[in-house]
Design a protein around this motif. Sequence first.
Motif, PDB file in Angstrom:
ATOM      1  N   MET A  99       3.938   0.730   5.063  1.00  0.00           N
ATOM      2  CA  MET A  99       4.125  -0.481   4.261  1.00  0.00           C
ATOM      3  C   MET A  99       3.056  -0.582   3.180  1.00  0.00           C
ATOM      4  N   ALA A 136       3.902   1.846   0.457  1.00  0.00           N
ATOM      5  CA  ALA A 136       5.022   1.369  -0.359  1.00  0.00           C
ATOM      6  C   ALA A 136       4.572   0.264  -1.310  1.00  0.00           C
ATOM      7  N   LEU A 137       3.738  -0.609  -0.796  1.00  0.00           N
ATOM      8  CA  LEU A 137       3.244  -1.720  -1.622  1.00  0.00           C
ATOM      9  C   LEU A 137       2.328  -1.193  -2.739  1.00  0.00           C
ATOM     10  N   GLU A 156       4.473   0.303  -5.430  1.00  0.00           N
ATOM     11  CA  GLU A 156       5.092  -0.752  -6.257  1.00  0.00           C
ATOM     12  C   GLU A 156       4.099  -1.286  -7.277  1.00  0.00           C
ATOM     13  N   LEU A 157       2.887  -1.514  -6.824  1.00  0.00           N
ATOM     14  CA  LEU A 157       1.889  -2.130  -7.704  1.00  0.00           C
ATOM     15  C   LEU A 157       1.344  -1.131  -8.713  1.00  0.00           C
ATOM     16  N   PHE A 213       3.282  -0.999 -11.732  1.00  0.00           N
ATOM     17  CA  PHE A 213       3.105  -2.214 -12.514  1.00  0.00           C
ATOM     18  C   PHE A 213       1.882  -2.138 -13.438  1.00  0.00           C
ATOM     19  N   LEU A 245      -1.330  -7.153   4.230  1.00  0.00           N
ATOM     20  CA  LEU A 245      -0.200  -6.905   5.133  1.00  0.00           C
ATOM     21  C   LEU A 245      -0.549  -7.329   6.563  1.00  0.00           C
ATOM     22  N   THR A 265       8.867  -7.773   3.410  1.00  0.00           N
ATOM     23  CA  THR A 265       7.432  -8.066   3.286  1.00  0.00           C
ATOM     24  C   THR A 265       6.829  -7.342   2.086  1.00  0.00           C
ATOM     25  N   VAL A 266       7.147  -6.049   1.982  1.00  0.00           N
ATOM     26  CA  VAL A 266       6.622  -5.251   0.864  1.00  0.00           C
ATOM     27  C   VAL A 266       7.127  -5.807  -0.471  1.00  0.00           C
ATOM     28  N   ASN A 267       8.434  -6.102  -0.529  1.00  0.00           N
ATOM     29  CA  ASN A 267       9.008  -6.584  -1.794  1.00  0.00           C
ATOM     30  C   ASN A 267       8.453  -7.944  -2.197  1.00  0.00           C
ATOM     31  N   LEU A 318       5.646  -9.407  -1.182  1.00  0.00           N
ATOM     32  CA  LEU A 318       4.218  -9.329  -1.494  1.00  0.00           C
ATOM     33  C   LEU A 318       3.990  -8.679  -2.869  1.00  0.00           C
ATOM     34  N   ALA A 319       4.775  -7.675  -3.188  1.00  0.00           N
ATOM     35  CA  ALA A 319       4.661  -7.040  -4.508  1.00  0.00           C
ATOM     36  C   ALA A 319       4.961  -8.053  -5.614  1.00  0.00           C
ATOM     37  N   LEU A 377       2.068 -10.540  -5.915  1.00  0.00           N
ATOM     38  CA  LEU A 377       0.868  -9.967  -6.535  1.00  0.00           C
ATOM     39  C   LEU A 377       1.080  -9.738  -8.035  1.00  0.00           C
TER      40      LEU A 377
END
Lengths: 20, 72
Positions: free
Chosen positions: A8, A11-12, A15-16, A19, B29, B44-46, B48-49, B52
Motif C-alpha cells: 500500500m 502504491a501510494l 501515485e504521489l 503528481f 497508512l 485507502t490508497v486512492n 489518501l492520494a 495529499l
Amino acid sequence: SSSEADEMAAALDAELNDFI
Amino acid sequence: THIHSDVQLTEEAVRRYLIRKPMTTKDLLKKFQTKRTGLSSEQTVNVLAQILKRLNPERKNVNDKMHFYLTE
C-alpha cells in the motif's frame, strides 16, 4: 500483514510521485 | 447500511496529523488501517492520494525517507 502495508505504501508513493 | 469504523480517513484527520509532525506515507497508512476505517486497501490508497494532492504538504527527507508536513 506488513507486506500488505508495504504494498500500500509503495502504491501510494507511486501515485504521489506521478503528481510531483 | 452501517459500516463500522472507529477511524475515518478524512482530509481534516490527515491535516491534523501532518501539522503535529512530519510523516511518511507508511506512517499515515498506519493511522488509517483498513480494519479501523472499513475501507479496502485500494480505497485507502486512492483516498489518501487524493487528500495529499489537495493538501499539497511540504516535504522533507528525514533518515533518507520522504516526510510530509504542514504548518498552521
